[in-house]
Scaffold this active site. Structure first.
Site, PDB file in Angstrom:
ATOM      1  CG  HIS A 191      -4.918 -13.158  70.303  1.00 47.25           C
ATOM      2  ND1 HIS A 191      -5.061 -14.045  71.352  1.00 47.25           N
ATOM      3  CD2 HIS A 191      -6.146 -12.598  70.134  1.00 47.25           C
ATOM      4  CE1 HIS A 191      -6.310 -14.032  71.768  1.00 47.25           C
ATOM      5  NE2 HIS A 191      -6.990 -13.156  71.059  1.00 47.25           N
ATOM      6  CG  ASP A 233      -5.543 -15.782  75.454  1.00 51.47           C
ATOM      7  OD1 ASP A 233      -5.082 -15.913  74.299  1.00 51.47           O
ATOM      8  OD2 ASP A 233      -5.630 -16.727  76.256  1.00 51.47           O
TER       9      ASP A 233
END
Length: 226
Positions: A202, A206
């Site tokens: 992450h 995203d």
């Protein structure tokens, strides 16, 4: 208190694998998306190629689907090194290979984006053969940009693969199962589905683009034509 029947020291190759797994979880912000793809077209394409004398496996076709999907989400193809995300135009596809003695390696097929399914199959088989004879190069072992881990021959349908750091993503492939779907005539039909699990870092990617990648992989599978 009973003593252990066997004691296996975490050293040598097993120790290196253990250290890499812990390091991966400690250094990357890992999250996993899960999905299922209708594998009807995938199975049909495998059969069509076999009729023409070209033998390929489901894994070979899934490799092709992943490589094609990465072209639509290029931000998922690369590595996180230090404070930099380094994206790659070439898809250097690492393939997780289980070895005797509870060992695991993930050497890379370099330039997979330019290969046909037959070339991907040959490259995968070559890596697997050389993994068993311990003749893989350091570059092959460490140079990938995206990894596939296949548990399709087990009872595992979906799982949470650990990223092959410093790569951004790893795709886990589960077993194929029949699912009930709505048929064109309004009735119910059974169709084969393959379980997919995409773990991503992450820090570099995203949730939405990771979801786009997994969706693109499903789309490639459901419209498979090698």
């Amino acid at each position: 208190m009973s003593s252990a029947a066997r004691v296996i020291p975490l050293k040598g190759v097993r120790g290196m694998i253990a250290d890499r797994m812990v390091e991966s979880l400690q250094t990357a912000a890992q999250l996993t998306h899960h999905a299922g793809a209708d594998a009807t077209a995938l199975m049909a394409e495998k059969a069509r190629l076999a009729e023409g004398g070209e033998k390929v496996s489901i894994e070979d076709l899934l490799m092709l689907a992943a490589v094609r999907a990465l072209k639509t989400v290029p931000d998922a193809n690369g590595r996180v090194e230090g404070r930099e995300v380094r994206l790659s135009e070439a898809v250097d596809l690492s393939i997780a290979i289980a070895l005797p003695g509870n060992l695991l390696v993930a050497p890379a097929i370099f330039g997979a984006e330019a290969m046909s399914v037959a070339e991907l199959r040959a490259a995968r088989q070559d890596l697997a053969a050389r993994a068993r004879t311990n003749t893989l190069s350091v570059t092959e072992m460490t140079g990938g940009t995206f990894t596939i881990s296949n548990l399709g021959l087990t009872r595992v349908e979906q799982f949470t693969p650990i990223i092959n750091t410093p790569q951004i993503c790893i795709l886990g492939i589960g077993r194929m199962t029949d699912r009930a779907v709505r048929a064109p005539d309004g009735g119910i039909a059974l169709r084969p589905h393959v379980g997919l699990s995409l773990t991503f870092d992450h820090r570099a990617l995203d949730g939405a683009p990771a979801g786009d990648l997994l969706t693109a992989i499903c789309t490639e599978i459901e419209g498979m034509r090698a």
